[in-house]
Design an enzyme around this catalytic site. Structure first.
Site, PDB file in Angstrom:
ATOM      1  CB  ALA A  61      -0.881  -0.019   1.242  1.00 57.18           C
ATOM      2  N   GLY A 106       0.577  -4.888   0.906  1.00 57.07           N
ATOM      3  CA  GLY A 106      -0.592  -4.938   0.018  1.00 57.07           C
ATOM      4  C   GLY A 106      -0.313  -5.681  -1.282  1.00 57.07           C
ATOM      5  CD  GLU A 109      -2.627  -7.078   2.901  1.00 50.59           C
ATOM      6  OE1 GLU A 109      -2.218  -5.977   2.486  1.00 50.59           O
ATOM      7  OE2 GLU A 109      -3.273  -7.206   3.954  1.00 50.59           O
ATOM      8  CD  GLU A 129       1.559  -5.221   5.752  1.00 48.57           C
ATOM      9  OE1 GLU A 129       2.309  -6.139   6.164  1.00 48.57           O
ATOM     10  OE2 GLU A 129       0.787  -5.357   4.789  1.00 48.57           O
TER      11      GLU A 129
END
Ligand code: COA
Length: 255
Positions: A61, A106, A109, A129
Site C-alpha cells: 500500500a 498490500g 495481499e 507492515e
C-alpha cells in the site's frame, strides 16, 4: 494501470514503476474497475495480474498516502482494498498473479486474492507492515492464515522480513517458481491453458473453494454436490465427456 489482450487472456499491469507499483486509492479503484469489466466480458477467459518494471509486482500500500490518514480514513482505505481484493477472489474466471519482483504488504495481499500465483525466482514476498507500526489491512492476516497456516502467518506478520520465492513455494504461498526470464512465457502458457478449459466448470471450482474456505465440511460438501449437479445442465459437460469417449479434444464454449 495497463490492460492488454493476448487472445482470450487479459493482462492487467499495475503501472507505477517509479513507486514500485505501490497501491494508492486511485490504483485500488482502477483495479476494481478493471476486474469488474473483465468479469462481465465473455471474451476474457483468464486474467494475469502483474506489475510494471523490472523490480516489483507491488511493493505494498502507498506509505506516503497512508502517512497522513486519520483513523476513519485508515479504516476506509482498508475497506477499499479489501473490497477490491474480494472481487478478485470471487472472479468467475481464473486470475493468476505473475509475481515479477517484490510482493510486499498490500502486494502480497493482492497476489493472495488471485486464484494462482507464479513467482520469478528473484521475487521476494512478505508482510512488512510491522516495521511501519501497522498490520496488514487488505486481508493479509486472513488469507495468509488460510494459505500457509498459523506459524507462517505469525512469523511473516510479526517478524516482517521478506522471504524468497523458493521458501514462499515451500510454505504454499506461491504455486510455482520459475526463472525470471521464463516468467512471462510460463504464466501466459498456463493462462492460455485455463482460457481453453470449460468456463462454467472453472467457475464451479472457484466458487466451491471460496465457499468451502469459509464453512464447515457438511455445508461445503453440500455446495459441491449442488455445483456438480449443475454441471450436468451444461453443453460443456456433454462436450467434455463425449470428446473423451470419441478420443478427440473437447471444444468448450462456456454454455
Ligand atoms: N509506498 C509508497 N512508495 C513506495 C513504496 C510503498 N509501499 N515502496 C516503494 N516506494 C517508493 C519509494 O519511496 C521510492 O520512491 P522515491 O524514488 O520517490 O523516493 C521508490 O518507490 C523506489 O523505492 P526504493 O525504496 O528506493 O527502492 P529499493 O530498491 O531501495 O527498495 C523495497 C525496495 C521494496 C525494499 C523498499 O522500497 C521498501 O521497503 N518498500 C516498502 C515495502 C513495505 O513496507 N510495504 C508495505 C506497505 S504497507
Amino acid at each position: 494501470m495497463l490492460s492488454r489482450r493476448e487472445g482470450d487472456v487479459l493482462v492487467i499491469t499495475v503501472n507505477r514503476p517509479d513507486k514500485l507499483n505501490a497501491l494508492n486509492a486511485a490504483t485500488l479503484d482502477a483495479l476494481d474497475a478493471a476486474f469488474a469489466e473483465a468479469a462481465g466480458d465473455d471474451g476474457v477467459r483468464a486474467v494475469i495480474l502483474t506489475g510494471a518494471g523490472p523490480k516489483a509486482f507491488v511493493a505494498g500500500a502507498d506509505i506516503a498516502e497512508m502517512n497522513t490518514l486519520s483513523p476513519v480514513q485508515g479504516r476506509d482505505f482498508s475497506l477499499r482494498g479489501q473490497r477490491m481484493m474480494r472481487r478478485v477472489e470471487k472472479m468467475p474466471k481464473p486470475v493468476i498473479a505473475m509475481i515479477n519482483g517484490f510482493a510486499l504488504g498490500g502486494g502480497l495481499e493482492l497476489a493472495m486474492c488471485c486464484h494462482l500465483r507464479i513467482a520469478a525466482d528473484t521475487a521476494k514476498v512478505g508482510q512488512p507492515e510491522i516495521n511501519l507500526g501497522l498490520i496488514p489491512g487488505f486481508g493479509g492476516t486472513q488469507r495468509l492464515l488460510r494459505l500457509a497456516g498459523r506459524a507462517a502467518t505469525l512469523e511473516l506478520c510479526m517478524v516482517g522480513a521478506p522471504i524468497d520465492a523458493t521458501r514462499a513455494a515451500a510454505l504454499g504461498i506461491v504455486n510455482r517458481v520459475v526463472a525470471a526470464a521464463e516468467l512471462e512465457a510460463e504464466t501466459l502458457k498456463l493462462a492460455t491453458q485455463l482460457a481453453g478449459a470449460a468456463p462454467l466448470a472453472l467457475r464451479g471450482v472457484i466458487d466451491c473453494v471460496n465457499v468451502g474456505g469459509e464453512c464447515g465440511i457438511e455445508e461445503g460438501l453440500e455446495y459441491e454436490t449442488a455445483q456438480f449437479g449443475l454441471m450436468f445442465s451444461t453443453d460443456d459437460m456433454r462436450e467434455g465427456t463425449t470428446a473423451f469417449l470419441e478420443r478427440r479434444k473437447p471444444a468448450f464454449k462456456g454454455s
